[in-house]
Structures are given as C-alpha cells and as structure tokens.
Design an enzyme around this catalytic site. Structure first.
Site, mmCIF file in Angstrom:
data_model
loop_
_atom_site.group_PDB
_atom_site.id
_atom_site.type_symbol
_atom_site.label_atom_id
_atom_site.label_comp_id
_atom_site.label_asym_id
_atom_site.label_seq_id
_atom_site.Cartn_x
_atom_site.Cartn_y
_atom_site.Cartn_z
ATOM 1 N N TRP A 130 0.663 -1.064 -0.090
ATOM 2 C CA TRP A 130 0.243 0.115 0.187
ATOM 3 C C TRP A 130 0.783 1.247 0.140
ATOM 4 O O TRP A 130 0.348 2.470 -0.164
ATOM 5 C CB TRP A 130 -1.039 -0.342 1.206
ATOM 6 C CG TRP A 130 -0.139 0.084 3.161
ATOM 7 C CD1 TRP A 130 0.733 -0.526 3.505
ATOM 8 C CD2 TRP A 130 -0.996 1.806 3.617
ATOM 9 N NE1 TRP A 130 1.093 -0.483 4.195
ATOM 10 C CE2 TRP A 130 0.296 1.323 5.179
ATOM 11 C CE3 TRP A 130 -1.102 2.816 3.679
ATOM 12 C CZ2 TRP A 130 0.259 1.853 5.555
ATOM 13 C CZ3 TRP A 130 -1.489 3.307 4.196
ATOM 14 C CH2 TRP A 130 -0.785 2.956 5.554
ATOM 15 N N ASP A 131 1.594 1.020 -0.144
ATOM 16 C CA ASP A 131 2.580 2.179 0.237
ATOM 17 C C ASP A 131 3.242 3.085 -1.079
ATOM 18 O O ASP A 131 3.591 3.997 -1.437
ATOM 19 C CB ASP A 131 4.311 1.627 0.270
ATOM 20 C CG ASP A 131 5.199 0.993 1.601
ATOM 21 O OD1 ASP A 131 3.218 0.828 1.935
ATOM 22 O OD2 ASP A 131 6.449 0.423 1.873
ATOM 23 N N GLU A 189 1.253 -1.904 13.332
ATOM 24 C CA GLU A 189 1.067 -2.976 13.766
ATOM 25 C C GLU A 189 2.018 -3.528 14.841
ATOM 26 O O GLU A 189 2.114 -4.119 14.585
ATOM 27 C CB GLU A 189 2.505 -3.639 12.177
ATOM 28 C CG GLU A 189 1.546 -3.258 10.898
ATOM 29 C CD GLU A 189 3.035 -3.929 9.841
ATOM 30 O OE1 GLU A 189 2.240 -3.397 8.089
ATOM 31 O OE2 GLU A 189 4.110 -3.630 9.718
ATOM 32 N N GLN A 214 4.247 3.481 13.547
ATOM 33 C CA GLN A 214 3.737 4.383 12.895
ATOM 34 C C GLN A 214 2.562 5.188 13.015
ATOM 35 O O GLN A 214 1.962 4.507 13.248
ATOM 36 C CB GLN A 214 4.059 3.633 11.435
ATOM 37 C CG GLN A 214 2.919 3.296 10.578
ATOM 38 C CD GLN A 214 3.276 2.258 9.595
ATOM 39 O OE1 GLN A 214 4.165 1.341 9.506
ATOM 40 N NE2 GLN A 214 2.299 2.794 8.627
#
Length: 763
Positions: free
Chosen positions: A359-360, A490, A603
């Site tokens: 998805w980056d 995550e 993140q």
C-alpha cells in the site's frame, strides 16, 4: 548509536577506508538500478568475507510455498520472493597466480567507494598488497544503463605498483545462485542452456513454477595501452556458469582494463525462443558505442531526471545529501515506462518483504511520481491496480466475501495476496482504502478524470462492497463496527474499531457514491457499461449510505481525541521518552507479547488519517491528536517520520519537523533501524520528498487550486523544488527572506500562497 561512516557530500555517497564489518551495509547503500534491473554493490572480484549477493530483475519472482507453524484457512499458498537472479558482474582476478580477494589482502589503503548520484555511476578504488607481495591499484567503475535498460557496464582497471606482474581476468556469468530468505531451500532457477560465441557468453534459464525465461549475457574485452584484446585466451564452462580468461603481462606502473557488458533478456519483453538473439542485439548496440560513450549517455539521462526532480538545499549538506539519495533511489527503482512494474519496498537493493507492491505505492509514492514526472507515469500506477481487480476479487472470495467485493493484497506480484502473516493478510485491510485514496488524489491533482469512468469506478465499487460486508451491526452501540483488524500501527493486532480503518472505510463508501453520481451525469455510456458489468443495484448503494452514516468512530471525551482503537486507554500509557534507550528499537529487544500490550505506535495510525483527510479537521484538532499520539510513537517503521514531519511543519513546530525530516531522509544512510544491510527502504523515500514539498513547502490542492504555505528550517539558507502541476512546471524557492514561485513552462495559473491569490505567467 547510528552509523556515521558515509561522508557528507551534496551529490555523492562516499565511503573511505576498508572495514569488513560494514561490507553488507555498503552493498545496500551503493546499490544501482534502472527501473528494469538492479544490483547490490557486491565486489566484482572474489570476496571470501561475509557478503550478500544480489542481482534482481523487475517483475521476475518465485512463489515460495508458505511456511507456517499452523495453517489457517485463507492463507496465501505462497510468499512471492524477489529472487536473486544469475550473477552478471563477476570478474575473478589473479595477480601472478594469486587470487585477488580483499579478505586476504594486506595493507589495504586508499579504499574508497563513490556513488555519483548526479551522473548515475558507482566507482570503487583501492591500493592493496596480495599475499604474494604484489601491490596493485584497482579502480572499478560500473553503471546500469538508463538508455539501454537491459544492460550494465563495468570497467575494471588494475595497475601493478611495485613490480611487473601477470594479471589474469576471468569475467563470468553464474546461474548457481541462491536466495538468503528461501522458505524451503527450493531451487528457484532451472538452467537449460549455456553457450559462448567469441567474447560473448549466454546462460538461458527459467524460474521454477512461474517459468520466467531469462537469458543472462555478457561480453568482455581487455585494453592494455593501445591494444584491445577481444579474443579470450580460454573458455571456462561449468554446469551453471561460464566465463573467459584474459591473461596479460603488465609492466610496473602501467594500467590494464577489462571492459564488461552484461545483463538480462527476459521473455516479459521478448519472444521466449529468441532471447539469445535479443541479448546479441543489445550487446551489438552497447559495444558499438563503447564504455565511454555509454557513460556519457548515462550522464545525460540522469541530467534530464534531475532537471525535474532535484531538490536543492543550501546551508545543510547532510540534509541535501539525504534528499538526493532518496530521489536517486526512487528513480532507480521505477521509471514509469512499464505499467506491469511497481515500487517494491526494497526496490532492487535486497530480498526482504518480497513482492513488488504494498500500500506504500498509493499512500506515499504516487505524489512523488505525479509531481516529478508527466501524469502518465502516475496513471500507470493506477492502471496496475485496475489490471489486478479480478485478483483482488478472488482474494476477497478466499476470505468469504461475495458479489464482487475486492480486497487488494498487502503484498503482491500479480494481484494475488502473497503475505502469510495472519495479522497482516486477514486483518491489515486498511490497504484497500489507500487504493481508493490514490484515485481521489490523482484526479484532484491532475484533473485527469478519465481514469474513473474507464477503470477506477470498477475498482471503487469492488472496494465499497468489501467494506460494506466487512462491518458488523452492533446493537450495543447502535453503530456499524469493524472487528479484528490491524491498523497502520502493526504493533497492535486483532483490535476492534481501529479509528483509521473505520474512517477510511466510511470515506471510501461516500467517495464511491459521489463518483457513481458524477459518472452517471458526465459519462452516461461508461456508467451503463460499469453497472451492467458489476450488477450494482440501488439496494446495494442504499446499504452503503446506511453503513457510512452509522460507522462507529471511537472517541475519548476525557482526552478530546479519537481513540486509535477500542481499549487504547486500558494500556499503561508510559511515553516513549521514558523508555530505556538500551531497549530501542523495541522490535529488536522486546517479545511480541510485550509489544502488543504496550501503547507504543510503530508509525502514524490515527495521524495517518489526519494526514490523508487533513481538510476534514481543524488545525486545533490536528494539534490535539498530534500531541496525544506522537509521544507514544517509536517510529520503527520507515513510513513514520515523514507523516510526522509534514504535520509538525503544519503546526509550525519547525525544529521537530526538521528532526523528523533528517530521520526520514537519512534513515538508511545513518541506519537508524540497524537493518540497512538487508536493503534500502525505497517506498518511504517518497515520504522524504513529501516532507519537503508538503511539509516545509506546504503544498496542497484545495478546491481545485494549488496552494503553498512555505516554511523553512532555521538550519537552511534556502531550498527549492520543481513540480509538474497539470502540464505546468513550477519552481518554488524558499529562503529565510521569503518565497519566490515561478512558472517555467505552461499556461498562466492562479495559485494561493499563504491564502493570498497570485497569478503565475511563464517567464
């Protein structure tokens, strides 16, 4: 402590001094690529010390069978390995019969590597004494051609310094390679043919299971003074390798050079039965040019790239080097010439993560390619996802979803999910939202709406169907809830009602409904075609409206913030600043159980939503959420610092923004996460570009207009960048004394600078 051996330089990555402990790290940092193939900075000659060999071909992979302790229904059958391709760079060297090997040489001095980013070449030079006491000087230069993207070139020069010597070069290609991360130690390649013709050699092979056919090729010749020796003295042919031998007696102080061209012809681009012909054809082209002219072509190609994509920073060499390293690697990884390729998290620099697409790409990379290339390059990234829509529907079906619901993969090579950690595969479903957001972001920026009726609407419908089926109605809350998910953080698995996931699901449903209405009005023929193809009904869209209107979004009245997920406040809310620094990064020191129970955020998670949907919230709301969540963020994902840099800059916290910028721009150069030897963090490098353009430059598109709210760190004298906005090339220069924005190409345009309208005309 971070590594600090890379010297500060505005245009080059430079290492001086030979240190066996940093060989693998440098192999990553000095990697090269041209969008089609890539090469770690392995030595051409033999090296018996620890090394991580890596040669890669874009789009060529192996489906390594999934290996888990306990199989769960829905697991992908395989994990797609970015596989180590046959080695084309090898040149064994012997000096008076003694192999050249820096692990056994003595008195190694003047060792230097340079990756010249401005011109696109890599050079290594040193002086060393071999075990038989011959002192030699070596200068090895190589590059991967942008203009002939199937080939790389090497010039390997040796000068005996203290005596005459017989030097033997043995250039070779080798298919007997392995991956460091194989699940079952499978054989990834099957070699079918090895041939030579004069000073050219070829290995034909194919990948097991996927059957990508590849011809690895090389050509070599020797140069000594005015003499060019094209005919090898002998041929060395083995089961999986082939090479030549060139022997030459060299006088003390004189130089001998081996020129080698090598690379890959692949059946993705050529007839599988004519790969050797294709290899000969490209060798004809590059050998007729010669090494020097090919290098001149390389310099011109990179000059054209830098003309548009460079960001200049005056007054801060480390910051300048960092951004150029990131821009250089992004352009080495993806050039936009092939819509079948994408931007892998490690690019062509390592094997970790597998797959070519996360998805980056949509969340971080698309803005860079939209603004520094023409819009067709970004459109190809969107087309890539449309081409995988059928696979996304299959992925959802495997997990029990129906009626054309689409779940785009977390990791993929061909559209099929190939990530086999359950908490990611089944639960990190927010990735679906990034695909839809990219469509919105592209149309907002380019005003090219044609993608939506042609392809994008089908993608949005599939994604909306997934979200509608993924929620549950909670009678307790009288809301739709999302259970058992993993958000961008995550370090939290199997949580309920991750705010970011719920919010982007709600937005996707609303955005899809908007696009349906727009396409119906403006593109009625496409609307009819898409509805017939998808069998979309009013009952279904009515349910989307209901789900979006009643989506549960966890909120804390006490703190006045949206909660990252249910139960976040039940954690022991100790801030990162109070952690023992010896236990950082926590992912290398703590058990997974301890991490999952902690409040620490890998993140941006809730703040990722505030980044995407900034216009939905006030600056005061951003500030409150930033102050609540950032102190719990350990930034142990490469994707973390850039989002925080952008938001800190928006809040006027320039010192904090600058710190985050340095971390994202020098993440690999300074090896913040102690893992650079595994490869570089390519996709997060686009976030570095965003940190300057969107963070410090304050670039946004609002109500169809381009807006800037420029700021500058006190450490910088000035900075500048260019963007391509709707076929207009703008240059933005921000100095301590003020901002200048000029129109370099294109029609006049009204923009907003700090809220004030300005008309730009071409100079």
């Amino acid at each position: 402590m971070n590594q600090d051996y890379i010297q500060s330089h505005p245009w080059s990555i430079i290492e001086e001094g030979f240190d066996k402990e940093r060989i693998k790290s440098s192999e990553s940092l000095f990697s090269m690529g041209n969008g089609v193939m890539g090469q770690r900075a392995n030595f051409e000659e033999s090296y018996s010390g620890p090394t991580f060999q890596g040669s890669y071909i874009g789009g060529v992979y192996y489906p390594d069978k999934t290996r888990v302790g306990w199989w769960k229904n829905g697991y992908p059958e395989y994990f797609a390995k970015v596989i180590n391709a046959p080695n084309w760079i090898g040149i064994d060297v012997s000096i008076d019969g003694e192999p050249l090997d820096l692990a056994t040489c003595t008195n190694i001095k003047n060792f230097k590597r340079e990756l010249n980013m401005k011109e696109g070449w890599y050079r290594r030079n040193f002086v060393a004494t071999t075990p038989n006491n011959v002192e030699i000087e070596v200068v090895a230069t190589r590059f991967l051609s942008l203009s002939h993207d199937e080939v790389g070139a090497i010039q390997f020069e040796i000068t005996p310094m203290n005596t005459d010597a017989e030097i033997v070069f043995k250039p070779y290609i080798d298919a007997g390679i392995t991956n460091e991360d194989s699940n079952w130690d499978d054989k990834f390649w099957n070699t079918t043919n090895i041939e030579s013709n004069k000073n050219r050699a070829f290995i034909e092979s194919h990948t097991m299971k996927t059957h990508f056919n590849v011809c690895t090729f090389m050509q070599a010749h020797l140069v000594y003074g005015d003499t060019i020796k094209e005919t090898p003295d002998s041929l060395n042919k083995e089961e999986l390798a082939i090479g030549f031998e060139f022997s030459q007696k060299i006088k003390k102080g004189e130089k001998v050079s081996l020129i080698k061209y090598g690379g890959y012809a692949v059946d993705r681009n050529h007839d599988a039965n004519k790969l050797m012909e294709a290899a000969n054809s490209v060798l004809d082209e590059v050998s007729s040019l010669g090494f020097d002219k090919l290098l001149e072509e390389q310099k011109k190609a990179w000059a054209a790239i830098w003309e548009m994509s460079d960001i200049t920073i005056k007054g801060d060499v480390k910051a300048q080097q960092g951004i150029r390293f990131n821009i250089f690697q992004l352009n080495q990884t993806y050039t936009g010439t092939d819509s079948r390729l994408n931007i892998g998290p490690k690019g062509f620099t390592g094997e970790k993560y597998g797959g070519s697409t996360y998805w980056d790409t949509e969340a971080y990379c698309l803005p860079f390619y939209m603004a520094t290339k023409n819009q067709e390059v970004a459109r190809k990234l969107l087309k890539y996802r449309y081409n995988h829509l059928d696979k996304a529907i299959e992925n959802a079906e495997k997990l029990g979803f129906t009626k054309g619901a689409a779940l785009y993969p977390m990791v993929t090579m061909n559209g099929e999910e190939c990530h086999n950690e359950w908490e990611i595969t089944f639960e990190e479903i927010h990735r679906n939202g990034a695909i839809a957001y990219a469509i919105y972001n592209y149309t907002r920026y380019t005003q090219d709406y044609s993608y939506v009726p042609e392809m994008g609407l089908e993608v949005l419908i599939g994604i909306a169907r997934f979200w509608q089926q993924r929620v549950n109605w909670s009678t307790h809350r009288n809301k739709y809830v999302m259970l058992g998910v993993t958000g961008p953080n995550e370090y939290e698995n199997n949580v309920h009602n991750n705010w970011y996931t719920n919010y982007i699901a709600k937005w996707c449903l609303e955005y899809t409904l908007e696009q349906l209405n727009y396409v119906q009005q403006e593109y009625p023929n496409d609307y009819k075609r898409v509805l017939e193809k998808t069998q979309l009904s009013n009952d279904e869209t009515g349910l989307w409206i209901k789900v979006a209107a009643h989506m549960y979004l966890p909120y804390s009245e006490e703190h006045g913030v949206y909660l990252q997920q249910d139960g976040f406040l039940d954690k022991d809310l100790v801030r990162v600043a109070k952690l023992n620094k010896k236990e950082r990064p926590i992912n290398q020191h703590w058990s997974w159980d301890r991490i999952l129970r902690s409040p620490y955020i890998k993140q941006a998670d809730t703040l990722q939503g505030f980044y995407f949907f900034e216009d939905h919230f006030t600056e005061q709301e951003l500030e409150k959420h930033f102050d609540f969540y950032e102190p719990f963020t350990v930034h142990e994902s490469s994707l973390s610092p850039c989002v925080h840099a952008i938001q800190a800059a928006k809040l006027g916290r320039m010192e904090q923004a600058y710190t985050f910028y340095l971390r994202t721009s020098r993440l690999d150069l300074d090896d913040y996460n102690k893992e650079v030897e595994e490869g570089l963090h390519i996709t997060s490098m686009a976030g570095t570009w965003m940190s300057i353009v969107e963070g410090f430059g304050g670039m946004r598109v609002r109500d169809g207009k381009l807006c800037f709210s420029p700021k500058i760190p006190e450490q910088w004298d000035r900075y500048s960048f260019k963007i391509n906005f709707r076929d207009r090339i703008l240059k933005v220069t921000v100095a301590q004394s003020g901002t200048i924005i000029t129109m370099n190409e294109g029609e006049s345009l009204e923009i907003l600078v700090n809220g004030e309208p300005i008309i730009l005309d071409q100079q």
